[in-house]
Design an enzyme around this catalytic site. Structure first.
Site, PDB file in Angstrom:
ATOM      1  N   LYS A 166       2.448   2.270  -5.148  1.00 21.28           N
ATOM      2  CA  LYS A 166       3.194   1.783  -6.326  1.00 21.28           C
ATOM      3  C   LYS A 166       2.444   2.061  -7.624  1.00 21.28           C
ATOM      4  CE  LYS A 166       3.304  -2.301  -4.457  1.00 21.28           C
ATOM      5  NZ  LYS A 166       2.812  -1.928  -3.118  1.00 21.28           N
ATOM      6  N   ASP A 197       0.815  -1.227   0.000  1.00 17.82           N
ATOM      7  CA  ASP A 197       0.000   0.000   0.000  1.00 17.82           C
ATOM      8  C   ASP A 197       0.843   1.268   0.000  1.00 17.82           C
ATOM      9  OD1 ASP A 197      -2.439  -1.592   0.329  1.00 17.82           O
ATOM     10  OD2 ASP A 197      -1.751  -1.896   2.378  1.00 17.82           O
ATOM     11  N   GLY A 221      -4.098  -4.383  -4.624  1.00 17.23           N
ATOM     12  CA  GLY A 221      -4.757  -3.369  -5.428  1.00 17.23           C
ATOM     13  C   GLY A 221      -3.902  -2.127  -5.553  1.00 17.23           C
ATOM     14  N   HIS A 222      -3.928  -1.511  -6.730  1.00 14.59           N
ATOM     15  CA  HIS A 222      -3.213  -0.267  -6.960  1.00 14.59           C
ATOM     16  C   HIS A 222      -4.203   0.796  -7.414  1.00 14.59           C
ATOM     17  CE1 HIS A 222       0.788  -2.603  -7.797  1.00 14.59           C
ATOM     18  NE2 HIS A 222       0.428  -2.629  -6.537  1.00 14.59           N
ATOM     19  N   GLN A 279       2.194  -5.658  -3.476  1.00 19.03           N
ATOM     20  CA  GLN A 279       2.453  -5.802  -2.044  1.00 19.03           C
ATOM     21  C   GLN A 279       3.821  -5.227  -1.657  1.00 19.03           C
ATOM     22  OE1 GLN A 279       1.530  -9.853  -2.758  1.00 19.03           O
ATOM     23  NE2 GLN A 279      -0.386  -9.752  -1.646  1.00 19.03           N
TER      24      GLN A 279
END
Length: 431
Positions: A16, A13, A40-41, A225
């Site tokens: 990225k 988180d 998730g991004h 991650q």
């Protein structure tokens, strides 16, 4: 060889997606090498906020070819929904490909994930319940289902595999968890549909990637991650199930380490973590709550509130060295704007010892005392700075101190969610 890896230097988180999106403006190929729908991004563009889960962040550029690599565990219904949602919202998407060697999160994997977490009770790991762990367990045990197994023409082979696998899963569902079994024929019908829908995207991804590198294309590997969730080097067992390190990114993307010339570690200007596990600098006070709300620290995939703490330079230096980072990006500096003073953890005190790296034993974290260095805050808005020199003096000193502690030059500083809100430093490192 223009290959760059973008990876997380904390517990995930870190932002990225924003950094990859910025670099993808001049990239030809962006590859996702690890993780699954548990990650998730978030990318903010002029067209709005896009929450990506498995598809690489470069997909929002029409010139980019995006690849979901062999190291990713793919949930077909989730991937198909993600593709459909993107197409509805964004008419100019890059080309998307999926590795035929990527493993599949089958319907029994999320069930196993949820039932096992329930069975563990208070000792639960805090997974996202998306089936990531059970899917990678099957992969390592050499009994996984791969994307190639779903494609038209592979029906008999898939049936043969599931006739062996499903009785084992159903035994667990019925006799350990007291749940209903999964029907083989229904599962095969679902798998056949997934294979038909995904077939246009499926390629031998490692061959495509190597051809792109040989042709001199600019390639970005966008890891999911963070390194402190790595199976070997993270806070085991409170870790993820695929390697989020530079070495793991190479493996999942089908790229050799000798083909990489940049490793960009992404760090948040403070630290966050989702789920259970050690967190030496965690804040349980008003400052922690302030940072959570200012930073909207809620999981992209799960919506769970993230745990928040001061910047942990012990963990950050450890991950910088472990990954051979050539540079770093520091995101969400603007979240610290209102604070009168800011702390950085520079060491872990364990009894009479001062540790300079995270310990392997998880129980030792219970007695670790973080050693802090306190810096003055700047108490002014940083979100409009166009250059490093335009940041307040105290903000510049904070960035420079983190740079000293982790031993890696900070080349990018995030000061807001928009694409333009990045301060670039050390331009020579970006050529």
């Amino acid at each position: 060889m223009p290959v760059a890896i973008v990876l997380g230097g904390q517990w995930g988180d870190e932002g990225k997606g924003k950094i990859t999106d910025a670099l993808a403006a001049s990239a030809d190929v962006v590859i996702r090498p690890n993780g699954s729908t548990n990650a998730g991004h978030t990318v903010v563009t002029d067209d709005g906020v896009f929450k990506l889960h498995v598809i690489p962040s470069g997909v929002l550029y029409p010139h980019c070819t995006c690849v979901i690599g062999a190291g990713v565990a793919v949930s077909p219904p989730d991937l198909l929904r993600e593709i459909a949602t993107l197409r509805e919202r964004h008419s100019r998407l890059g080309q998307l490909y999926l590795s035929d060697r990527a493993h599949v999160i089958m319907p029994y994997h999320p069930l196993l994930d949820a039932y096992e977490e329930q069975r563990r009770g208070a000792a639960g790991i805090g997974t996202t319940l998306r089936g990531n762990g059970p899917a990678f367990t099957d992969k390592v045990a050499r009994r996984g289902i791969r994307v190639a197994d779903l494609l038209p023409g592979a029906e008999a082979f898939l049936r043969q595999k599931l006739e062996i696998l499903l009785p084992e899963k159903n035994t667990l569902f019925v006799h350990l968890y007291g749940r209903e079994p999964i029907d083989l024929e229904e599962l095969l019908r679902e798998a056949r549909y997934w294979g038909e829908q995904l077939a246009p995207y499926v390629i031998a991804a490692e061959v495509f990637v190597q051809d792109a590198i040989a042709a001199g294309k600019r390639v970005i590997v966008e890891a999911a991650q963070g390194t402190m969730l790595d199976l070997d080097y993270g806070t085991y067992p409170y870790v993820t199930s695929s390697p989020p390190t530079a070495a793991g990114a190479c493996q999942g993307a089908g790229i050799a380490p000798t083909q990489v010339d940049r490793v960009v570690g992404v760090f948040k200007a403070y630290t966050t973590r989702v789920g259970a596990g050690p967190f030496p600098t965690e804040l349980h006070d008003d400052i922690g709550q302030l940072l959570r709300e200012r930073g909207r620290e809620y999981g992209t995939t799960t919506g769970r509130p993230r745990r928040v703490g001061w910047f942990d330079a012990v963990a950050a230096r450890y991950t910088a060295r472990l990954n051979g980072m050539t540079e770093a990006a520091l995101t969400k500096l603007d979240m610290l704007d209102p604070l009168p003073e800011i702390r950085i953890c520079t060491g872990y005190r364990l009894g009479n010892q001062l540790l300079s790296a995270p310990p392997a034993r998880i129980d030792l974290y219970e007695t670790i005392e973080p050693v802090y260095e306190t810096l003055p805050g700047w108490r002014s808005d940083t979100s409009h700075a166009a250059s490093f020199s335009e940041l307040p003096l105290e903000a510049r000193r904070y960035v420079e101190r983190i740079e000293e502690l982790i031993g890696v030059p900070i080349t990018m500083i995030g000061i807001g969610p928009a694409r333009r809100q990045i301060v670039w430093r050390h331009a020579e490192a970006l050529a």
